[in-house]
Design an enzyme around this catalytic site. Structure first.
Site, PDB file in Angstrom:
ATOM      1  N   TYR A   1      36.222  53.549  43.950  1.00  0.00           N
ATOM      2  CA  TYR A   1      36.480  52.379  44.198  1.00  0.00           C
ATOM      3  C   TYR A   1      37.525  52.275  45.529  1.00  0.00           C
ATOM      4  CZ  TYR A   1      33.947  48.783  40.142  1.00  0.00           C
ATOM      5  OH  TYR A   1      33.505  48.348  40.238  1.00  0.00           O
TER       6      TYR A   1
ATOM      7  N   PRO B   1      31.303  37.983  38.108  1.00  0.00           N
ATOM      8  CA  PRO B   1      30.690  36.469  37.513  1.00  0.00           C
ATOM      9  C   PRO B   1      30.905  35.255  38.065  1.00  0.00           C
ATOM     10  CG  PRO B   1      33.543  37.331  37.050  1.00  0.00           C
ATOM     11  CD  PRO B   1      31.958  38.885  37.621  1.00  0.00           C
ATOM     12  N   LEU B   2      31.520  35.490  39.125  1.00  0.00           N
ATOM     13  CA  LEU B   2      32.220  34.271  40.459  1.00  0.00           C
ATOM     14  C   LEU B   2      30.840  35.047  41.255  1.00  0.00           C
ATOM     15  CD1 LEU B   2      35.668  34.424  40.235  1.00  0.00           C
ATOM     16  CD2 LEU B   2      34.417  32.797  39.438  1.00  0.00           C
TER      17      LEU B   2
ATOM     18  N   GLY C   1      32.068  36.132  44.503  1.00  0.00           N
ATOM     19  CA  GLY C   1      33.558  34.959  45.473  1.00  0.00           C
ATOM     20  C   GLY C   1      32.565  33.317  45.814  1.00  0.00           C
TER      21      GLY C   1
END
Length: 332
Positions: free
Chosen positions: A64, A213-214, A217
């Site tokens: 990352y 999980p979103l 976004g």
């Protein structure tokens, strides 16, 4: 709220923080793999705020930002490192100086050298959960890594390990091969239930660490007005797995579902993001969602879900009724 990282016995907050976005720009040729520009000072404040709000689990990866996420996380935690559980990943190669993505390496030598780099950047002597980042690696090659990983556990350089893969069969084979395999990280959200992976995690005693999980976004609801992401944001890319965004904007077919869910979550006093996280906790006792963040406000929004806990059975049923067609497709 607390959860256990599978059979490792390591206790974590039920909510983790995903540190992909705070790595900043990261590219390989014309391909973008980061989430655009980031303010390291704000990232640091966000990590500190997460600690204040009871978050004890932080998930990052060596790649990352070509290592930058680990650097920022390590500096932000500082002397509080032993209060938290750190998960990182290996498998992708990169140039730390130029922030360029180079390729992949599934060798035992890279497993070890990449861990040394992660420990240096994080400023720690051990990683709590070390995860194979190559989700489609052939099972035979992955199994060759189990004995070296067990050796690293014995040496005290890692406490447990897992695989970041969306394939339940791969995850099952890896978990069966080594006693210190404790988790599988996989894509999962209220828009994308993964029944086969959840069944595996519950049966094998693995933590289900929920990446996305979103829905990258989308479930925040802020893309309903048609706004687009920056050109150096991974969500602007046309990867096959980029299902929720198209040309940098929220895909219309998904935005309608997000709006419908907003109404259900609001009846329980939750924001859209808090409702999405609460659904995951209600779905299984093995789940640990790791929403991404770049700001203090995002951390506060996500961590606010901890106070309300899982959806009630009636709330969960209402969500499932809205998404019944998706659920049928997920098991077809």
């Amino acid at each position: 709220m607390k959860r256990t990282l599978g059979r490792s016995g390591i206790e974590v907050s039920a909510l983790g923080m995903g540190c992909w976005a705070i790595g900043g720009p990261y590219a390989g040729g014309d391909n973008q793999y980061g989430w655009g520009r980031v303010d390291d000072a704000e990232s640091t404040r966000a990590v500190r705020r997460a600690l204040e709000l009871g978050v004890t689990f932080f998930d990052t990866a060596s790649s990352y930002g070509a290592g930058h996420s680990e650097v920022v996380l390590g500096r932000a935690l500082g002397a509080d490192r032993d209060r938290v559980v750190i998960a990182t990943k290996w498998g992708f190669t990169f140039d730390e100086r130029t922030r360029e993505a180079l390729g992949t390496d599934s060798s035992v030598a890279y497993l070890r050298s990449c861990l040394d780099g992660s420990l240096r950047r994080l400023g720690t002597d051990h990683v709590d959960l070390y995860q194979l980042h190559l989700g489609d690696l052939p099972v035979a090659e992955a199994l060759d890594l189990v004995a070296p990983l067990e050796d690293l556990v014995t040496a005290g350089k890692i406490r447990a390990y897992g695989w970041s893969t969306d394939d339940p069969e791969r995850a099952a084979a890896f978990a069966a091969a080594g006693p210190h395999c404790a988790a599988v990280q996989h894509d999962m959200s209220v828009l994308a239930d993964r029944p086969a992976m959840i069944e595996l995690c519950e049966r094998a005693g693995l933590a289900s660490i929920n990446r996305g999980p979103l829905a990258m976004g989308l479930l925040s609801g802020k893309y309903a007005d048609g706004r687009t992401v920056a050109r150096d944001d991974v969500r602007s890319q046309s990867y096959d797995w980029m299902t929720y965004f198209r040309d940098g904007a929220g895909a219309p077919e998904w935005l309608a579902r997000v709006e419908a869910l907003r109404e259900v979550f609001a009846t329980g006093g939750r924001t859209p993001t808090q409702g999405a996280l609460a659904w995951l906790w209600a779905r299984s006792g093995a789940t640990v969602p790791i929403p991404g963040f770049r700001t203090v406000a995002q951390v506060e929004q996500n961590a606010g879900a901890l106070a309300q806990g899982p959806l009630r059975p009636d709330e969960f049923a209402a969500v499932e009724g809205l998404l019944a067609d998706l659920r049928v497709a997920s098991v077809a």
